[in-house]
Design an enzyme around this catalytic site. Structure first.
Site, short mmCIF file in Angstrom:
data_model
loop_
_atom_site.label_atom_id
_atom_site.label_comp_id
_atom_site.label_asym_id
_atom_site.label_seq_id
_atom_site.Cartn_x
_atom_site.Cartn_y
_atom_site.Cartn_z
N SER A 80 27.76 -5.93 -0.10
CA SER A 80 26.89 -5.13 0.78
C SER A 80 25.99 -6.07 1.57
O SER A 80 25.80 -7.23 1.18
CB SER A 80 26.04 -4.21 -0.11
OG SER A 80 25.01 -3.62 0.62
N TYR B 147 20.05 -2.84 -7.16
CA TYR B 147 21.28 -2.77 -6.36
C TYR B 147 21.51 -4.11 -5.64
O TYR B 147 22.61 -4.65 -5.68
CB TYR B 147 21.15 -1.62 -5.35
CG TYR B 147 22.38 -1.41 -4.47
CD1 TYR B 147 23.50 -0.74 -4.97
CD2 TYR B 147 22.41 -1.86 -3.16
CE1 TYR B 147 24.61 -0.53 -4.17
CE2 TYR B 147 23.52 -1.65 -2.35
CZ TYR B 147 24.62 -0.98 -2.86
OH TYR B 147 25.73 -0.79 -2.05
N1 LIG Z 1 27.81 3.72 1.67
C1 LIG Z 1 27.10 2.66 2.06
O1 LIG Z 1 26.16 2.77 2.85
C2 LIG Z 1 27.47 1.28 1.56
C3 LIG Z 1 26.91 0.16 2.20
C4 LIG Z 1 27.25 -1.11 1.74
C5 LIG Z 1 28.11 -1.26 0.67
N2 LIG Z 1 28.62 -0.15 0.08
C6 LIG Z 1 29.50 -0.35 -1.06
O2 LIG Z 1 30.79 0.14 -0.71
C7 LIG Z 1 31.45 0.62 -1.90
C8 LIG Z 1 31.96 2.02 -1.65
O3 LIG Z 1 30.86 2.85 -1.34
P1 LIG Z 1 31.01 4.34 -0.80
O4 LIG Z 1 30.00 4.51 0.26
O5 LIG Z 1 32.43 4.63 -0.50
O6 LIG Z 1 30.52 5.13 -2.09
P2 LIG Z 1 31.02 6.50 -2.70
O7 LIG Z 1 29.91 6.99 -3.56
O8 LIG Z 1 31.55 7.40 -1.64
O9 LIG Z 1 32.25 6.04 -3.61
C9 LIG Z 1 32.09 5.33 -4.78
C10 LIG Z 1 33.21 5.71 -5.73
O10 LIG Z 1 33.02 4.94 -6.92
C11 LIG Z 1 33.27 5.79 -8.02
N3 LIG Z 1 32.56 5.34 -9.19
C12 LIG Z 1 31.23 5.35 -9.43
N4 LIG Z 1 30.97 4.90 -10.66
C13 LIG Z 1 32.16 4.58 -11.22
C14 LIG Z 1 32.55 4.08 -12.48
N5 LIG Z 1 31.65 3.84 -13.46
N6 LIG Z 1 33.87 3.87 -12.71
C15 LIG Z 1 34.79 4.15 -11.76
N7 LIG Z 1 34.49 4.63 -10.55
C16 LIG Z 1 33.18 4.86 -10.29
C17 LIG Z 1 32.75 7.16 -7.57
O11 LIG Z 1 33.30 8.22 -8.34
C18 LIG Z 1 33.19 7.19 -6.12
O12 LIG Z 1 34.48 7.76 -5.98
C19 LIG Z 1 30.42 0.53 -3.02
O13 LIG Z 1 30.62 -0.64 -3.75
C20 LIG Z 1 29.10 0.44 -2.27
O14 LIG Z 1 28.11 -0.21 -3.04
C21 LIG Z 1 28.33 1.11 0.50
#
Ligand SMILES: NC(=O)c1ccc[n+]([C@@H]2O[C@H](COP(=O)([O-])OP(=O)(O)OC[C@H]3O[C@@H](n4cnc5c(N)ncnc54)[C@H](O)[C@@H]3O)[C@@H](O)[C@H]2O)c1
Length: 309
Positions: free
Chosen positions: A177, A190
């Protein structure tokens, strides 16, 4: 003298490689790198039940990969599986895996090796966020954030890297991130977990290079906020420099980076400059810039997924 000759030879080799590195990068700035073929590769996406994980699964379905989908949420994961089949994937395997538990990761990894085969593209995408001031975060949440966002990456590497090393073939993808590059307010655990994920992936990238496993590639992804719901409520005061990103745009960029074997992908591009500024700006000047850009206010209206449930 032989040692002088060797030193000259080493310097010459270094100079050639160094200049070649620059010229190659310049060349690919103009001419995109050829994309690799991932048809038939076994692609594991963690956190595939929604957001970016789901969109990546669909991209790789379209490209003819064999999909292994891990999520803690079986309904979301099944939806991704159905969509992936519609997008053209003939082999999709779903598993319920709790990525916060090392033993669960090892158990499901063993099942995957038996039922599907050796994973060749590992996308560590599952992530969680609490979004509070440090003293308001329960200790269990801090631990879980590290378990899912960073430690799971170590356990999945340990499970799947041996086969990649045997074949000198594979690709390790870390979804970190912008919070893994620059610390910020109300995201201390985080940020720390994402810095750890980045540091781990970068170290392994270099370790594999130093060991001569040039067939195992790494891609490290650092996006700013994405409209997936994970950071629901967050705002940006600088939509030009730091826009909230569209999920499909992010998924396309990540897929492209994997296909072109790009090591670092920061989105938006301003993050490359922000990291450069961080490396030399005096702290008080950097803080003034952050205040001016209202960087410390982005989490003020955060609700995220947890609070909605
Ligand atoms: N959304 C943002 O703004 C953003 C920004 C930068 C980085 N990210 C990173 O991108 C990645 C994807 O984010 P996203 O926005 O698609 O999030 P999201 O919440 O839509 O998806 C995350 C997925 O991870 C799964 N998950 C959570 N805990 C889990 C566990 N213990 N075991 C297995 N699966 C688990 C959830 O069920 C979900 O399907 C993450 O690593 C997040 O930190 C997101």
């Amino acid at each position: 003298m032989p040692s002088k000759t060797k030193a000259m030879k080493d310097l010459l080799i270094f100079a050639v490689k160094f200049i070649y590195g620059f010229l190659e990068a310049l060349f690919h700035w103009v001419v995109p790198k050829p994309k690799k073929n991932v048809a038939g590769e076994i692609v594991l996406v963690t956190g595939s039940g929604s957001g970016i994980g789901r969109l990546l699964a669909l991209r790789f379905a379209h490209l003819g990969a064999i999909l292994v989908l891990w999520d803690i949420n079986p309904e979301g994961n099944q939806e991704t599986c159905d969509l992936a089949r519609k997008a053209g994937a003939s082999r999709v395997y779903t598993y319920i895996c709790n990525c916060s538990e090392r033993q669960d990761i090892y158990r499901v990894a063993a099942q995957v090796k038996k039922e599907v085969g050796d994973v060749t593209i590992l996308i560590n995408n599952a992530g969680i966020v609490t979004g509070k001031y440090l003293l308001e975060i329960p200790d269990e949440c801090v631990e879980k954030t590290f378990d899912v966002n960073s430690k799971a990456h170590i356990w999945t590497y340990k499970a799947f890297l041996p086969a990649m090393i045997t074949n000198n073939h594979g690709h390790l993808v870390c979804i970190s991130s912008s919070a893994g590059l620059l610390g910020t307010s109300r995201l201390s655990d985080y940020c720390a977990s994402k810095f750890a994920a980045l540091g781990f992936a970068e170290s392994l990238c270099f370790e594999l290079f130093a060991q001569g496993y040039t067939g195992i590639k790494s891609t490290i992804v650092c996006p700013f906020f994405i409209k997936t719901g994970m950071f629901e409520g967050c705002i940006t005061e600088n939509p030009l420099l730091l826009p909230i990103l569209e999920p499909n745009y992010v998924a396309d960029k990540i897929t492209n980076a994997i296909l072109e074997e790009q090591v670092y992908l920061f989105m938006p591009r301003f993050l490359y400059f922000a990291l450069f500024l961080k490396s030399f700006l005096p702290v008080n000047a950097a803080l003034a810039l952050c205040e001016y850009m209202k960087v410390f206010e982005v989490m003020n209206c955060f609700t995220g997924r947890l609070k909605k449930e």
